[in-house]
Design a protein around this motif. Sequence first.
Motif, mmCIF file in Angstrom:
data_model
loop_
_atom_site.group_PDB
_atom_site.id
_atom_site.type_symbol
_atom_site.label_atom_id
_atom_site.label_comp_id
_atom_site.label_asym_id
_atom_site.label_seq_id
_atom_site.Cartn_x
_atom_site.Cartn_y
_atom_site.Cartn_z
ATOM 1 N N MET A 46 0.842 -1.191 0.000
ATOM 2 C CA MET A 46 0.000 0.000 0.000
ATOM 3 C C MET A 46 0.877 1.240 0.000
ATOM 4 O O MET A 46 1.809 1.338 0.796
ATOM 5 N N LEU A 47 0.558 2.185 -0.896
ATOM 6 C CA LEU A 47 1.317 3.421 -0.953
ATOM 7 C C LEU A 47 0.968 4.298 0.239
ATOM 8 O O LEU A 47 -0.141 4.278 0.746
ATOM 9 N N GLN A 48 1.917 5.114 0.680
ATOM 10 C CA GLN A 48 1.725 5.918 1.880
ATOM 11 C C GLN A 48 2.269 7.316 1.677
ATOM 12 O O GLN A 48 3.414 7.493 1.266
ATOM 13 N N ASN A 49 1.438 8.305 1.996
ATOM 14 C CA ASN A 49 1.857 9.698 1.956
ATOM 15 C C ASN A 49 2.497 10.038 3.299
ATOM 16 O O ASN A 49 1.845 9.954 4.342
ATOM 17 N N MET A 50 3.765 10.453 3.289
ATOM 18 C CA MET A 50 4.495 10.725 4.525
ATOM 19 C C MET A 50 4.641 12.215 4.795
ATOM 20 O O MET A 50 5.500 12.620 5.583
ATOM 21 N N THR A 51 3.799 13.007 4.152
ATOM 22 C CA THR A 51 3.880 14.457 4.338
ATOM 23 C C THR A 51 2.925 14.960 5.416
ATOM 24 O O THR A 51 2.911 16.154 5.707
ATOM 25 N N GLU A 52 2.139 14.073 6.006
ATOM 26 C CA GLU A 52 1.216 14.451 7.063
ATOM 27 C C GLU A 52 1.324 13.453 8.203
ATOM 28 O O GLU A 52 1.480 12.258 7.976
ATOM 29 N N GLY A 53 1.222 13.958 9.453
ATOM 30 C CA GLY A 53 1.284 13.087 10.613
ATOM 31 C C GLY A 53 2.613 13.199 11.332
ATOM 32 O O GLY A 53 3.592 13.759 10.810
ATOM 33 N N ALA A 54 2.664 12.670 12.560
ATOM 34 C CA ALA A 54 3.885 12.726 13.378
ATOM 35 C C ALA A 54 5.017 11.971 12.682
ATOM 36 O O ALA A 54 4.834 10.809 12.297
ATOM 37 N N PRO A 55 6.193 12.592 12.508
ATOM 38 C CA PRO A 55 7.279 11.944 11.749
ATOM 39 C C PRO A 55 7.656 10.561 12.251
ATOM 40 O O PRO A 55 7.745 9.613 11.463
ATOM 41 N N LEU A 56 7.883 10.400 13.570
ATOM 42 C CA LEU A 56 8.321 9.099 14.072
ATOM 43 C C LEU A 56 7.239 8.034 13.918
ATOM 44 O O LEU A 56 7.548 6.854 13.708
ATOM 45 N N LYS A 57 5.973 8.424 14.017
ATOM 46 C CA LYS A 57 4.893 7.450 13.844
ATOM 47 C C LYS A 57 4.801 6.977 12.393
ATOM 48 O O LYS A 57 4.203 5.927 12.118
ATOM 49 N N LEU A 58 5.368 7.728 11.492
ATOM 50 C CA LEU A 58 5.443 7.310 10.096
ATOM 51 C C LEU A 58 6.744 6.563 9.807
ATOM 52 O O LEU A 58 6.752 5.542 9.126
ATOM 53 N N ILE A 59 7.848 7.090 10.346
ATOM 54 C CA ILE A 59 9.173 6.553 10.004
ATOM 55 C C ILE A 59 9.397 5.179 10.616
ATOM 56 O O ILE A 59 9.879 4.256 9.944
ATOM 57 N N ILE A 60 9.058 4.993 11.906
ATOM 58 C CA ILE A 60 9.353 3.715 12.564
ATOM 59 C C ILE A 60 8.570 2.551 11.952
ATOM 60 O O ILE A 60 9.162 1.512 11.633
ATOM 61 N N PRO A 61 7.239 2.663 11.755
ATOM 62 C CA PRO A 61 6.544 1.547 11.082
ATOM 63 C C PRO A 61 7.055 1.304 9.664
ATOM 64 O O PRO A 61 7.033 0.172 9.186
ATOM 65 N N PHE A 62 7.513 2.361 9.000
ATOM 66 C CA PHE A 62 8.095 2.200 7.668
ATOM 67 C C PHE A 62 9.472 1.537 7.752
ATOM 68 O O PHE A 62 9.836 0.713 6.899
ATOM 69 N N MET A 63 10.222 1.873 8.808
ATOM 70 C CA MET A 63 11.591 1.380 8.939
ATOM 71 C C MET A 63 11.653 -0.091 9.323
ATOM 72 O O MET A 63 12.556 -0.817 8.886
ATOM 73 N N VAL A 64 10.710 -0.567 10.130
ATOM 74 C CA VAL A 64 10.780 -1.946 10.630
ATOM 75 C C VAL A 64 10.755 -2.974 9.493
ATOM 76 O O VAL A 64 11.631 -3.854 9.435
ATOM 77 N N PRO A 65 9.802 -2.916 8.543
ATOM 78 C CA PRO A 65 9.889 -3.852 7.410
ATOM 79 C C PRO A 65 11.157 -3.668 6.590
ATOM 80 O O PRO A 65 11.704 -4.627 6.059
ATOM 81 N N LEU A 66 11.622 -2.432 6.514
ATOM 82 C CA LEU A 66 12.858 -2.151 5.787
ATOM 83 C C LEU A 66 14.041 -2.827 6.471
ATOM 84 O O LEU A 66 14.905 -3.415 5.813
ATOM 85 N N LEU A 67 14.077 -2.766 7.805
ATOM 86 C CA LEU A 67 15.141 -3.415 8.570
ATOM 87 C C LEU A 67 15.112 -4.929 8.354
ATOM 88 O O LEU A 67 16.149 -5.557 8.081
ATOM 89 N N ILE A 68 13.927 -5.503 8.468
ATOM 90 C CA ILE A 68 13.813 -6.950 8.269
ATOM 91 C C ILE A 68 14.233 -7.314 6.848
ATOM 92 O O ILE A 68 14.926 -8.312 6.622
ATOM 93 N N GLY A 69 13.836 -6.487 5.884
ATOM 94 C CA GLY A 69 14.215 -6.737 4.497
ATOM 95 C C GLY A 69 15.709 -6.645 4.281
ATOM 96 O O GLY A 69 16.297 -7.470 3.572
ATOM 97 N N ASN A 70 16.356 -5.658 4.910
ATOM 98 C CA ASN A 70 17.812 -5.521 4.780
ATOM 99 C C ASN A 70 18.527 -6.720 5.404
ATOM 100 O O ASN A 70 19.537 -7.200 4.878
ATOM 101 N N VAL A 71 17.992 -7.198 6.535
ATOM 102 C CA VAL A 71 18.576 -8.386 7.171
ATOM 103 C C VAL A 71 18.441 -9.587 6.237
ATOM 104 O O VAL A 71 19.387 -10.358 6.052
ATOM 105 N N PHE A 72 17.266 -9.749 5.628
ATOM 106 C CA PHE A 72 17.073 -10.864 4.707
ATOM 107 C C PHE A 72 17.978 -10.729 3.481
ATOM 108 O O PHE A 72 18.462 -11.729 2.951
ATOM 109 N N GLN A 73 18.203 -9.479 3.025
ATOM 110 C CA GLN A 73 19.108 -9.309 1.892
ATOM 111 C C GLN A 73 20.535 -9.702 2.283
ATOM 112 O O GLN A 73 21.268 -10.300 1.488
ATOM 113 N N GLN A 74 20.932 -9.391 3.505
ATOM 114 C CA GLN A 74 22.223 -9.861 3.993
ATOM 115 C C GLN A 74 22.239 -11.389 4.094
ATOM 116 O O GLN A 74 23.268 -12.035 3.854
#
Length: 356
Positions: A1-29
Amino acid sequence: MLQNMTEGAPLKLIIPFMVPLLIGNVFQQLYNIADIIIVGRTIGVNALAAVGAVSPLFMLTMVLTIGLSNGFTVVTGQRYGAQDMQGMRRSIATCVVLSLFFVLLIMGIMHLVIDPMLVMMNIPPELMEDAYAYVMIIVDGLLAMMAYNLLSGIMRSLGDSKTPLYFLIISSIVNIILALVFIICFGWGVPGSAFALVIAQAFSAVLCVIYIYKRFPQLHIHRSDFNLDWPELWAHLRMGLPMAVQFSVLGLGIIILQSVCNKFGSDQIAGFTTAMRVEQLALQPMISFGIAMAVFTAQNFGARRFDRIRDAVRRCSLLTLAFSLFAAVVVFAFGEEVIGIFLDNPSPTVMQAAHL
């Protein structure tokens, strides 16, 4: 699902976005780590050392493709944040053209320099055949690696970090299964693990293409979107090239360290290889925060929300520092246990080299 990150509390957007990214980076490693574990446990120390001796070359090509693709798609994210859908599709077309150009360029350069590079890296003669076969299969499969990184980068630039993760998990499982089949059942040895890795990456790229085609018609590019000019190309190059250089500096440093380590034989190479894999896993939270911030910044830059960018940078810098301290404590306390995963009954020499 696409997500607009220009509205809302920054950390509430960044952390949920970062967690799948972290897991994905670990899997890529885990692509390379799984190969090392399987090779080390099924074939032996020399096979692990052969893969480990050239794994910095694999890492260098991987971070180059990640840096270029994530840099190029920053422009895509900016245009999505500005709600410029036509410009976004034109950006995607530009990303495709530039990615194809650079991956073919990297492949060509690697074919020209691989022989002197392996000599420069002091690969022991008994490891040379397997090391050469492994790295050349990886190089010839770079198109698959770039395709996945570009397509996942496009989805992430539009706020979707979960879908690339799902596809990466699937392809990681495919990689492990194929590596076991190629090595144990077919007896292909070290080249079998490289073939498994390339096929798994191609599979993840195909999944991305199918998903984008079926779910996001707004991302479909047309022939008119490829009407490119120098300003359009430069807008992407000035993002992609610095990020690729930034990502590759660490890779070049590891190549230099590996070249020195390769002088001391298979046990030292195996130990160093294991330790480097542990370190790279420990770095993934910081790298993931950086990529998440790039997406957040791109969208908010396009929307001209500079106040949100400054606030997010400050908060994420503090979180990254906390993650760094936590990772250092974990690696120091449990380093030997983690090292034991990579080899079956490692010798004291291998364990000492990895621990140091």
